[in-house]
Design an enzyme around this catalytic site. Sequence first.
Site, PDB file in Angstrom:
ATOM      1  N   ARG A  92     -11.595 -12.655 -60.953  1.00 34.30           N
ATOM      2  CA  ARG A  92     -12.128 -11.703 -61.945  1.00 34.30           C
ATOM      3  C   ARG A  92     -11.182 -10.358 -62.013  1.00 34.30           C
ATOM      4  O   ARG A  92     -11.087  -9.521 -62.730  1.00 34.30           O
ATOM      5  CB  ARG A  92     -13.504 -11.113 -61.185  1.00 34.30           C
ATOM      6  N   TYR A  93     -10.270 -10.088 -60.630  1.00 30.24           N
ATOM      7  CA  TYR A  93      -9.617  -8.831 -60.686  1.00 30.24           C
ATOM      8  C   TYR A  93      -8.176  -9.383 -60.421  1.00 30.24           C
ATOM      9  O   TYR A  93      -7.808 -10.479 -60.035  1.00 30.24           O
ATOM     10  CB  TYR A  93      -9.876  -8.159 -59.292  1.00 30.24           C
ATOM     11  N   ARG A  96      -6.597 -10.513 -56.728  1.00 32.03           N
ATOM     12  CA  ARG A  96      -7.247 -11.109 -55.756  1.00 32.03           C
ATOM     13  C   ARG A  96      -8.406 -12.388 -56.417  1.00 32.03           C
ATOM     14  O   ARG A  96      -8.612 -11.958 -57.564  1.00 32.03           O
ATOM     15  CB  ARG A  96      -8.222 -10.455 -55.136  1.00 32.03           C
ATOM     16  N   CYS A 105     -24.926 -22.851 -46.546  1.00 35.46           N
ATOM     17  CA  CYS A 105     -24.896 -21.627 -45.934  1.00 35.46           C
ATOM     18  C   CYS A 105     -25.619 -22.034 -44.385  1.00 35.46           C
ATOM     19  O   CYS A 105     -26.304 -23.132 -44.411  1.00 35.46           O
ATOM     20  CB  CYS A 105     -25.494 -20.565 -46.557  1.00 35.46           C
ATOM     21  N   CYS A 109     -30.590 -16.795 -47.652  1.00 34.14           N
ATOM     22  CA  CYS A 109     -31.158 -15.422 -47.799  1.00 34.14           C
ATOM     23  C   CYS A 109     -32.020 -15.513 -49.092  1.00 34.14           C
ATOM     24  O   CYS A 109     -31.700 -15.923 -49.903  1.00 34.14           O
ATOM     25  CB  CYS A 109     -30.345 -14.300 -47.980  1.00 34.14           C
ATOM     26  N   CYS A 112     -30.613 -14.091 -52.127  1.00 34.43           N
ATOM     27  CA  CYS A 112     -29.374 -14.611 -52.572  1.00 34.43           C
ATOM     28  C   CYS A 112     -28.866 -14.293 -53.897  1.00 34.43           C
ATOM     29  O   CYS A 112     -29.411 -14.823 -54.821  1.00 34.43           O
ATOM     30  CB  CYS A 112     -28.834 -15.840 -52.230  1.00 34.43           C
ATOM     31  N   ARG A 114     -26.323 -15.792 -55.324  1.00 37.17           N
ATOM     32  CA  ARG A 114     -25.939 -17.126 -55.683  1.00 37.17           C
ATOM     33  C   ARG A 114     -26.997 -18.185 -55.524  1.00 37.17           C
ATOM     34  O   ARG A 114     -26.603 -19.262 -55.294  1.00 37.17           O
ATOM     35  CB  ARG A 114     -24.400 -17.312 -55.100  1.00 37.17           C
ATOM     36  N   ASP A 273     -28.563  -7.525 -57.008  1.00 33.40           N
ATOM     37  CA  ASP A 273     -28.140  -8.058 -58.305  1.00 33.40           C
ATOM     38  C   ASP A 273     -29.536  -8.698 -58.767  1.00 33.40           C
ATOM     39  O   ASP A 273     -30.533  -8.856 -58.306  1.00 33.40           O
ATOM     40  CB  ASP A 273     -27.030  -9.180 -57.918  1.00 33.40           C
ATOM     41  N   ASP A 310     -22.712  -4.790 -58.882  1.00 37.84           N
ATOM     42  CA  ASP A 310     -21.856  -5.685 -59.497  1.00 37.84           C
ATOM     43  C   ASP A 310     -22.273  -5.960 -60.957  1.00 37.84           C
ATOM     44  O   ASP A 310     -23.598  -6.008 -61.226  1.00 37.84           O
ATOM     45  CB  ASP A 310     -22.119  -7.270 -58.872  1.00 37.84           C
ATOM     46  N   LYS A 317     -17.122  -4.950 -59.756  1.00 35.68           N
ATOM     47  CA  LYS A 317     -18.199  -3.897 -59.075  1.00 35.68           C
ATOM     48  C   LYS A 317     -17.457  -2.527 -59.524  1.00 35.68           C
ATOM     49  O   LYS A 317     -16.398  -2.323 -59.568  1.00 35.68           O
ATOM     50  CB  LYS A 317     -17.899  -4.085 -57.398  1.00 35.68           C
TER      51      LYS A 317
HETATM   52  S1  SF4 Z   1     -26.286 -14.188 -49.380  1.00 34.81           S
HETATM   53 FE1  SF4 Z   1     -26.208 -16.368 -50.316  1.00 34.81          FE
HETATM   54  S2  SF4 Z   1     -24.255 -17.195 -50.020  1.00 34.81           S
HETATM   55 FE2  SF4 Z   1     -24.885 -15.344 -48.430  1.00 34.81          FE
HETATM   56  S3  SF4 Z   1     -25.423 -16.351 -46.665  1.00 34.81           S
HETATM   57 FE3  SF4 Z   1     -27.103 -15.642 -47.957  1.00 34.81          FE
HETATM   58  S4  SF4 Z   1     -27.562 -17.392 -48.956  1.00 34.81           S
HETATM   59 FE4  SF4 Z   1     -25.511 -17.658 -48.339  1.00 34.81          FE
END
Ligand code: SF4
Length: 361
Positions: A92-93, A96, A105, A109, A112, A114, A273, A310, A317
């Site tokens: 994206r940048y 990097r 994972c 979460c 999340c 993603r 997000d 973001d 960002k």
């Molecule tokens: S935020 Fe998403 S990618 Fe990061 S640890 Fe939690 S579930 Fe996994």
Amino acid sequence: MRTHPRTLRRPDDLIAAGLVPRARRAEIDAVAARYALALTADVAELIDPADPHDAIARQFVPDPAELERAPEEMADPIGDAAHSPVAGIVHRYPDRVLLKPVRVCAVYCRFCFRREAVGPGRALAGAELAAALDYIRANPQVWEVILSGGDPLVLSPRRLAHIVGELAAIDHVKVIRVHSRVPVVAPRRITPALVRALKAPGTASYVVLHANHARELSPKARAACARLIDAGIPMLSQSVLLRGVNDDAATLGELMRALVECRIKPYYLHHGDLAPGTAHWRTGIAEGQALMRALRGRLSGLCQPTYVLDIPGGHGKSPIGPSYLARVGGGEQAPRYQVEDFNGGRHAYPPVAPTGARGRP
Ligand code: SF4
């Protein structure tokens, strides 16, 4: 990937652990059928089942509100796909890239960003990883590689050492940054072998810890972070501003202080997000800015993260914290400013011409 055998992965596991009443079984089943579920024993230990508003439970125990999708929410809220030239890379940048070797994972979460892309599944296949590394080799402007995912620290030390070694062998890659939640949610994974795997001569390795509440920094988590830092791996943090978890100045300040006490420099505070089913987590941007002002007033500069958004669609960002400087007049050559102090007091900054303009007619 090997996880601790007591990781809770099914609604029945949560019920058996006393984290969810059996009466909520159907609603938890519905959410778990849509989005990945995992909660480690270390996280379960931190939850107070008697507290219906427990800040740790809120992050990991499914909520039926996750199935309500707001019109503005999107499957790929930060636009990873638009900047993915080969599998596993987001570029994206200019200087990097993200390298996502795994989509798994240690925990999932509930907020999340993603969430549509992570879950029990696969790591990059050998040929895909080789192609991703070739892409980095072919782009000499890439100075930093960010290992993200998924959570790269669920990989075995052997696989991590392979990836880190391949990256370190690329002349133009000088920095390897690893984004992870593992030191707090599965601290026993931070073994001497894993720490060794993250280091390679000629390249600086950093670990950026994702933590959202001071209680996540348990004694075991603090010891895991110390193993990384004592081995010469600097740590930064990223946190997500989450309603009902850390959206008040006292809780957020306690988190930032706890991180600094662990020698972890707060780096980002992310505005939530627009991931699907996460509206119940998001605060307003004005609330986030007010919280940042409160932190500025009460905490050391070491404890100040940058509040970032973001930009939806993949535009990167941007810092969205409050501004303390206002232009209040003066000409182009000698603008006048007012600067706000940490108590909200406003002070004039005298008109000073830029050095290059002094002495000109
Ligand atoms: S935020 Fe998403 S990618 Fe990061 S640890 Fe939690 S579930 Fe996994």
